[in-house]
Scaffold this motif. Structure first.
Motif, mmCIF file in Angstrom:
data_model
loop_
_atom_site.group_PDB
_atom_site.id
_atom_site.type_symbol
_atom_site.label_atom_id
_atom_site.label_comp_id
_atom_site.label_asym_id
_atom_site.label_seq_id
_atom_site.Cartn_x
_atom_site.Cartn_y
_atom_site.Cartn_z
ATOM 1 N N SER A 45 -6.392 16.561 0.857
ATOM 2 C CA SER A 45 -5.347 17.571 0.681
ATOM 3 C C SER A 45 -4.183 17.038 -0.151
ATOM 4 N N LEU A 46 -3.826 15.762 0.084
ATOM 5 C CA LEU A 46 -2.687 15.153 -0.608
ATOM 6 C C LEU A 46 -3.091 14.452 -1.902
ATOM 7 N N GLN A 47 -4.395 14.545 -2.248
ATOM 8 C CA GLN A 47 -4.941 13.930 -3.463
ATOM 9 C C GLN A 47 -4.680 12.419 -3.481
ATOM 10 N N GLU A 48 -5.001 11.790 -2.354
ATOM 11 C CA GLU A 48 -4.869 10.345 -2.218
ATOM 12 C C GLU A 48 -6.229 9.737 -1.906
ATOM 13 N N ASN A 49 -6.353 8.435 -2.122
ATOM 14 C CA ASN A 49 -7.561 7.701 -1.770
ATOM 15 C C ASN A 49 -7.605 7.547 -0.250
ATOM 16 N N PRO A 50 -8.685 7.994 0.412
ATOM 17 C CA PRO A 50 -8.734 7.878 1.880
ATOM 18 C C PRO A 50 -8.655 6.437 2.382
ATOM 19 N N LEU A 51 -9.017 5.470 1.524
ATOM 20 C CA LEU A 51 -8.961 4.069 1.928
ATOM 21 C C LEU A 51 -7.537 3.518 1.886
ATOM 22 N N LYS A 52 -6.607 4.321 1.400
ATOM 23 C CA LYS A 52 -5.214 3.874 1.303
ATOM 24 C C LYS A 52 -4.290 4.708 2.184
ATOM 25 N N MET A 53 -4.878 5.362 3.171
ATOM 26 C CA MET A 53 -4.090 6.237 4.053
ATOM 27 C C MET A 53 -3.532 5.499 5.266
ATOM 28 N N HIS A 54 -3.798 4.192 5.361
ATOM 29 C CA HIS A 54 -3.334 3.467 6.539
ATOM 30 C C HIS A 54 -1.811 3.436 6.649
ATOM 31 N N GLY A 55 -1.122 3.689 5.517
ATOM 32 C CA GLY A 55 0.338 3.718 5.561
ATOM 33 C C GLY A 55 0.879 4.788 6.495
ATOM 34 N N ILE A 56 0.132 5.882 6.660
ATOM 35 C CA ILE A 56 0.568 6.954 7.554
ATOM 36 C C ILE A 56 0.565 6.488 9.006
ATOM 37 N N VAL A 57 -0.394 5.649 9.353
ATOM 38 C CA VAL A 57 -0.453 5.106 10.711
ATOM 39 C C VAL A 57 0.569 3.989 10.884
ATOM 40 N N ILE A 58 0.630 3.093 9.896
ATOM 41 C CA ILE A 58 1.504 1.929 10.002
ATOM 42 C C ILE A 58 2.968 2.332 10.070
ATOM 43 N N SER A 59 3.373 3.331 9.267
ATOM 44 C CA SER A 59 4.778 3.741 9.254
ATOM 45 C C SER A 59 5.232 4.200 10.632
ATOM 46 N N TYR A 60 4.379 4.935 11.334
ATOM 47 C CA TYR A 60 4.714 5.400 12.678
ATOM 48 C C TYR A 60 4.811 4.225 13.655
ATOM 49 N N VAL A 61 3.800 3.373 13.651
ATOM 50 C CA VAL A 61 3.750 2.267 14.614
ATOM 51 C C VAL A 61 4.891 1.284 14.372
ATOM 52 N N LEU A 62 5.195 1.012 13.093
ATOM 53 C CA LEU A 62 6.290 0.097 12.775
ATOM 54 C C LEU A 62 7.627 0.648 13.262
ATOM 55 N N ALA A 63 7.849 1.949 13.067
ATOM 56 C CA ALA A 63 9.098 2.567 13.526
ATOM 57 C C ALA A 63 9.220 2.465 15.041
ATOM 58 N N VAL A 64 8.104 2.663 15.744
ATOM 59 C CA VAL A 64 8.111 2.512 17.202
ATOM 60 C C VAL A 64 8.478 1.083 17.586
#
Length: 463
Positions: A45-64
């Motif tokens: 949907s966002l026209q990104e490489n699925p192998l580079k989507m880990h930033g969406i998970v990491i950003s949340y966990v890092l903020a926590v």
């Protein structure tokens, strides 16, 4: 003469408070698992490489991780109800922002804000129960609340896959809205605004040092194999993170109001437990991220079926809970952690044997075994780490351990993403299955090496 029992049944007047805290526990537990099966659809949907989507998970966990040290001070200073209410509002509003995001970078921003809310939800909710519910009823309250913590991860993978396949990925965030709105209404009804009369000054310098350390190390590892960011910048971030951690170690030794005093690490068992938790969680936390990607990207499995396949991991975790005490009573901490660490490393590496043609039943059994071993490891490490802390250090030690667990999750996922991208570049997109396999082998090997840390546990360590 009658004596008060050490644990008694929860009084009905506290049910609404436990329900409220459970809402926060459920929201955070659901959010950490529901997104994994949705990443490929989000990437498309966002026209990104699925192998580079880990930033969406990491950003949340890092903020926590970064905001956990702030939660207790804020609750003491401004009151548990005010901070819990703010946490639900932040988390819910950020969830709406995530759902409305049509750009990868904007989604990252809202995930960070969502993580700030998530960092306050569970610790402040638990603190509120501790302050308001009589101590002899606290165990009953925690037992009820833990059910919500189990429901979130159990529902997350299947619900995420179902929503992606039959609606759209936006609903994995929109589902938080009715839950959050309910929580905001219940907060003022169920939670008194208990605050401390005097609160020591907050260690802002230590907080900034810890935040730089965590963000620098995680982002440095995440981007070191990236083509979009220079390797020098990634190494600079990693170096800045390590330096900040070392400076904080000195700060913790000299600053009287330090968030986490250096005396914590005079306890050998605690030090071993923290180091073990940090390194042994890399692989265990990366697997729920990398397996859904492997099932959907090279194996072409549908999102809903991917969620179904991930559920045995959670069921394995549930199955392990009642068997942990008798196993530890029989084996002790040191032998158990040595053997179980080796078994988990081997189990993670053996996921490299999976192909698109692997029978479903075999995958289910394999995932279930991993769930059992991983839960046994996490619970045992946590128990070992905290068991010998004196009462005056219990709160600080538990908060530091919680922060380390979240930091380990973010670094583990970042490491998995970096390895995956590096191997994909080496093998090319045409052989992407091999990239996943080699990544899993590396993660398993790291876990096996971690057994050296648990080798330092004294042989006479008691249960």
């Amino acid at each position: 003469m009658t004596t008060t029992p050490s644990h008694s049944k929860l009084q009905p007047k506290f049910y609404l408070l436990v329900f409220l805290v459970s809402i926060g526990f459920f929201m955070q537990g659901l959010d950490t698992t529901i997104i994994n099966t949705a990443l490929p659809a989000m990437a498309e949907s966002l026209q990104e490489n699925p192998l580079k989507m880990h930033g969406i998970v990491i950003s949340y966990v890092l903020a926590v991780a970064a905001c956990i040290p702030l939660s207790g001070w804020l609750a003491d200073r401004f009151g548990v109800r005010n901070i819990f209410f703010a946490a639900i509002v932040i988390f819910t509003a950020a969830s709406l922002g995530c759902a409305l995001s049509n750009d990868f970078n904007l989604l990252i921003v809202f995930r960070v804000i969502q993580g700030i809310g998530g960092a306050l939800l569970v610790p402040v909710g638990r603190l509120a129960m501790l302050k308001i519910i009589p101590r002899e009823q606290f165990l009953s309250a925690m037992s009820l609340m833990s059910l919500a913590g189990l429901l979130g991860p159990l529902m997350g993978p299947i619900l995420g896959g179902w929503l992606v396949e039959y609606a759209s990925w936006h609903w994995i965030f929109l589902i938080n809205l009715p839950i959050g709105i309910l929580g905001t209404f219940v907060t003022f009804k169920a939670m008194p605004n208990v605050a401390e009369a005097s609160v020591k000054s907050f260690d802002f310098s230590g907080f900034i040092l810890l935040a730089i350390a965590m963000v620098g190390m995680a982002l440095g590892i995440e981007n070191i194999a990236s083509n979009e960011i220079s390797r020098n910048l990634s190494l600079g971030l990693l170096f800045a993170g390590i330096i900040s951690a070392l400076v904080y170690a000195y700060h913790a030794h000299t600053h009287k109001n330090a968030l986490f005093r250096s005396r914590l690490f005079k306890n050998k068992i605690y030090t071993i437990g923290v180091l073990g938790n940090f390194f042994a969680r890399f692989g265990g936390n990366a697997v729920p991220f990398i397996l859904p990607l492997m099932l959907q990207v090279p194996f072409k499995m549908e999102p809903f079926m991917t969620g179904v396949m991930m559920t045995p991991i959670v069921l394995g975790s549930l199955f392990s809970k009642p068997i942990i005490p008798p196993i530890l009573q029989r084996t002790g901490y040191r032998p158990f952690l040595l053997v179980n660490t080796l078994l988990i490393g081997t189990c993670i590496a053996s996921f490299a044997l999976h192909t698109a043609d692997t029978p479903t039943w075999l995958g289910v059994v394999h995932f279930f075994i991993f769930g059992v071993l991983n839960s046994l490891q996490f619970v045992t490490m946590n128990t070992l780490t905290l068991k010998d802390l004196p009462q005056q250090d219990a709160s600080s030690g538990n908060s530091f351990l919680s922060m380390i667990m979240m930091l380990s999750m973010s670094i583990g996922i970042a490491l998995a993403g970096t390895l995956l991208n590096a191997f994909t570049g080496y093998f090319s997109e045409a052989h992407i299955t091999q990239a996943f396999h080699y990544t899993l082998i590396c993660l398993g090997a790291i876990n096996i090496i971690t057994a050296l840390i648990f080798f330092q546990i004294p042989k006479d360590a008691q249960i």
